[in-house]
Write an enzyme that holds these catalytic residues in place. Structure first.
Site, PDB file in Angstrom:
ATOM      1  N   HIS A  42      -7.357  -5.227  -1.388  1.00 26.42           N
ATOM      2  CA  HIS A  42      -6.140  -4.506  -1.165  1.00 26.42           C
ATOM      3  C   HIS A  42      -6.023  -4.304   0.952  1.00 26.42           C
ATOM      4  O   HIS A  42      -7.311  -4.704   1.622  1.00 26.42           O
ATOM      5  CB  HIS A  42      -7.290  -2.725  -1.439  1.00 26.42           C
ATOM      6  CG  HIS A  42      -5.956  -1.591  -0.860  1.00 26.42           C
ATOM      7  ND1 HIS A  42      -5.280  -1.373  -1.749  1.00 26.42           N
ATOM      8  CD2 HIS A  42      -5.904  -0.827   0.047  1.00 26.42           C
ATOM      9  CE1 HIS A  42      -4.422  -0.346  -1.636  1.00 26.42           C
ATOM     10  NE2 HIS A  42      -5.421   0.035  -0.437  1.00 26.42           N
ATOM     11  N   ASP A  59      -5.668  11.096  -5.433  1.00 29.84           N
ATOM     12  CA  ASP A  59      -6.131  10.565  -3.954  1.00 29.84           C
ATOM     13  C   ASP A  59      -4.032  10.411  -3.705  1.00 29.84           C
ATOM     14  O   ASP A  59      -3.386  10.495  -2.542  1.00 29.84           O
ATOM     15  CB  ASP A  59      -6.005   9.075  -4.172  1.00 29.84           C
ATOM     16  CG  ASP A  59      -5.936   7.885  -2.896  1.00 29.84           C
ATOM     17  OD1 ASP A  59      -6.255   8.383  -2.109  1.00 29.84           O
ATOM     18  OD2 ASP A  59      -5.028   6.633  -3.395  1.00 29.84           O
ATOM     19  N   ARG A  72      -2.336  13.428   4.020  1.00 30.09           N
ATOM     20  CA  ARG A  72      -1.997  12.853   5.320  1.00 30.09           C
ATOM     21  C   ARG A  72      -1.601  11.925   6.173  1.00 30.09           C
ATOM     22  O   ARG A  72      -0.946  12.134   7.444  1.00 30.09           O
ATOM     23  CB  ARG A  72      -3.758  11.829   4.965  1.00 30.09           C
ATOM     24  CG  ARG A  72      -4.964  12.730   4.119  1.00 30.09           C
ATOM     25  CD  ARG A  72      -5.353  11.233   3.116  1.00 30.09           C
ATOM     26  NE  ARG A  72      -6.357  10.318   4.485  1.00 30.09           N
ATOM     27  CZ  ARG A  72      -6.138   9.112   4.135  1.00 30.09           C
ATOM     28  NH1 ARG A  72      -6.205   8.336   3.058  1.00 30.09           N
ATOM     29  NH2 ARG A  72      -6.620   7.662   5.456  1.00 30.09           N
ATOM     30  N   SER A 130      -9.876   6.735  -0.247  1.00 32.02           N
ATOM     31  CA  SER A 130      -9.136   6.422  -0.539  1.00 32.02           C
ATOM     32  C   SER A 130      -8.689   5.106  -1.553  1.00 32.02           C
ATOM     33  O   SER A 130      -8.767   4.872  -2.504  1.00 32.02           O
ATOM     34  CB  SER A 130      -7.600   6.802   0.272  1.00 32.02           C
ATOM     35  OG  SER A 130      -7.096   6.353  -0.114  1.00 32.02           O
ATOM     36  N   LYS A 156      -9.132   4.761  -5.565  1.00 31.57           N
ATOM     37  CA  LYS A 156      -8.163   3.626  -6.706  1.00 31.57           C
ATOM     38  C   LYS A 156      -8.622   2.072  -6.732  1.00 31.57           C
ATOM     39  O   LYS A 156      -8.396   2.412  -8.196  1.00 31.57           O
ATOM     40  CB  LYS A 156      -6.836   3.312  -5.229  1.00 31.57           C
ATOM     41  CG  LYS A 156      -5.761   3.659  -5.636  1.00 31.57           C
ATOM     42  CD  LYS A 156      -4.561   3.396  -4.702  1.00 31.57           C
ATOM     43  CE  LYS A 156      -4.736   3.456  -3.549  1.00 31.57           C
ATOM     44  NZ  LYS A 156      -5.130   4.405  -2.288  1.00 31.57           N
TER      45      LYS A 156
HETATM   46  N1  URA Z   1      -4.400   2.376   1.773  1.00 28.77           N
HETATM   47  C1  URA Z   1      -5.047   3.455   1.512  1.00 28.77           C
HETATM   48  O1  URA Z   1      -4.784   3.044  -0.052  1.00 28.77           O
HETATM   49  N2  URA Z   1      -4.996   4.384   2.045  1.00 28.77           N
HETATM   50  C2  URA Z   1      -5.480   4.614   3.391  1.00 28.77           C
HETATM   51  O2  URA Z   1      -6.211   5.613   3.537  1.00 28.77           O
HETATM   52  C3  URA Z   1      -5.049   3.590   4.065  1.00 28.77           C
HETATM   53  C4  URA Z   1      -4.356   2.960   3.552  1.00 28.77           C
END
Ligand code: URA
Length: 436
Positions: A82, A161, A168, A183, A187
């Site tokens: 990620h 999220d 956000r 966040s 996930k």
């Molecule tokens: N990627 C994400 O999944 N969440 C964030 O808050 C920033 C980048």
């Protein structure tokens, strides 16, 4: 409990309890606490921060706002990557099939464009028919068949999220280490990965502007993730300039295909291969990053990752034939060229300016309900280090409409910095961070 009291406590710098966070997040997901109160809380977190325990509690509360995917019955190892967000960052589209070709399963849950950064889901949805709202059964079935699947937060999986991310994005509360940590990790925990590689970006086009802040975010992700029982490696990577030669939703799909065909630009390939090498290590396919990189290079050259990418597109509803036919042609009719204002060297192409211009072009969004354009984008014909004469073509730009194009062009022109001498070589990977 009242939301207003919790907001007031956070505003004063208090550490919120798990119950208070569960009240806020649960109430928000249930539609009982309005956007404006959650926005105020997010802004209070932005300024006051969170303790490590509070960040872990928020992550857990967000994770349990929906179902957790069970990958039992599918053979692992399950490793995902990620990124914390950048401009032109399409590494996911290349390394997920690459990891799958190594025998790793990648259950990838991604996000949409956030602030000035691009989003994997928006890129994938630029492929005609491609679906990123998979049910849990579909997600499992595609992982079992192809080796990787790419989906988004839904009303069933990490709904907290899905809502917070969008809120956000439009309330200037993205650049917060605890909110980013919760966040991302909510996930990642929901999708079922056992090991995670984080691409933590720093620089003008990242949410963390300097390496020290980037390292703090990497530590927060690594330590919170390890406390959740995940194996983690984070790389701190440079995001001062867009990655690769394309930004834009369909343009980035195209560039990913180029990479899968061995024609990728050096900067993008370098970051992708270094991340994929760590996935190979965490998945037990290589003893160290150097061996992982060699393995990834050989596997990519063998062509299997491209085949798996096409197979994933088909499995997720995309039209492979159309996608391939549209290469080089699926562009907005509103276009312009940007040429060098002066001679010398390009010393930088500022990723922040390009990312912001991208919102006006339609690559990203300025309001939650805005649609992104699949055909908007920027192609960089030259990047930093190139020697130019006045009038040389540097960028071709496509906007969703004429007004967007006209708004973006001055910012894109400002993004190009010139110098009389060549700039120092950029170091793309600054360091590797593992949990303490
Ligand atoms: N990627 C994400 O999944 N969440 C964030 O808050 C920033 C980048």
């Amino acid at each position: 409990m009242r939301a207003v009291d919790i907001i007031m406590r956070k505003r004063a710098g208090a550490e919120l309890s798990r119950d208070e966070l569960a009240f806020l997040v649960g109430g928000y997901v249930a539609g009982e606490i309005p956007d404006y109160q959650i926005s105020a809380w997010a802004m209070a977190v932005f300024f006051q921060g969170m303790s490590a325990g509070e960040t872990a509690a928020l992550t857990d509360v967000m994770l349990h706002s929906g179902a957790v995917i069970d990958l039992a019955g599918i053979a692992g190892p399950f490793v995902d990557k990620h990124s914390t967000g950048g401009v032109g960052d399409k590494t996911s589209l290349i390394l997920a099939p690459l990891a799958a070709a190594l025998g790793i399963r990648d259950p990838m849950m991604s996000g949409r464009a956030l602030g000035h950064t691009g989003g994997t889901l928006d890129k994938l949805e630029a492929i005609p028919g491609y679906r990123t709202n998979l049910s849990i059964e579909e997600f499992r079935a595609i992982i079992a068949k192809v080796g990787f699947a790419m989906t988004g937060q839904t009303k069933d999986i990490v709904p907290a999220d899905r809502l917070l991310y969008a809120l956000r994005d439009v309330t200037a509360t993205v650049e917060s280490i605890p909110l980013i940590t919760a966040s991302i990790l909510s996930k990642k925990a929901a999708e079922g990965a056992e090991a995670l590689v984080f691409d933590v970006k720093y620089g003008s086009g990242a949410f963390m502007k300097d390496p020290a802040q980037g390292e703090k975010l990497a530590r927060s992700l690594a330590d919170t993730g390890a406390a959740m029982g995940k194996k983690i490696i984070a790389l701190l990577t440079d995001m001062n300039e867009p990655l690769g030669n394309m930004t834009g939703n369909f343009l980035e799909v195209e560039e990913s295909l180029d990479c899968l065909e061995g024609k990728g630009p050096a900067d993008l390939m370098d970051v992708t291969l270094e991340l994929a090498a760590r996935m190979a290590v965490l998945g037990g396919k290589a003893k160290d990053a150097a061996e992982g990189r060699r393995l990834c290079e050989e596997t990519l050259a063998g062509g299997k990752p491209r085949e798996l990418f096409l197979s994933n597109v088909e499995s997720q509803g995309g039209d492979v034939k159309k996608m391939l036919e549209m290469r080089g042609r699926y562009r907005s009719p509103f276009s312009a060229e940007l040429r060098a204002r002066e001679g010398g060297y390009i010393s930088a192409i500022d990723a922040w300016d390009v990312g912001h211009a991208g919102i006006a072009l339609g690559i990203g969004r300025s309001r939650t309900e805005d649609a992104v354009s699949p055909t908007a984008g920027v192609q960089f014909h030259l990047k930093s280090g190139a020697q130019v004469k006045a009038g040389d073509l540097i960028m071709t730009v496509w906007g969703k409409d004429k007004a967007g194009l006209e708004t973006a062009l001055p910012a894109l022109n400002d993004a190009i910095k010139y110098a009389e001498t060549p700039p120092p070589e950029r170091k793309l990977i600054l360091k590797e961070i593992i949990p303490q």
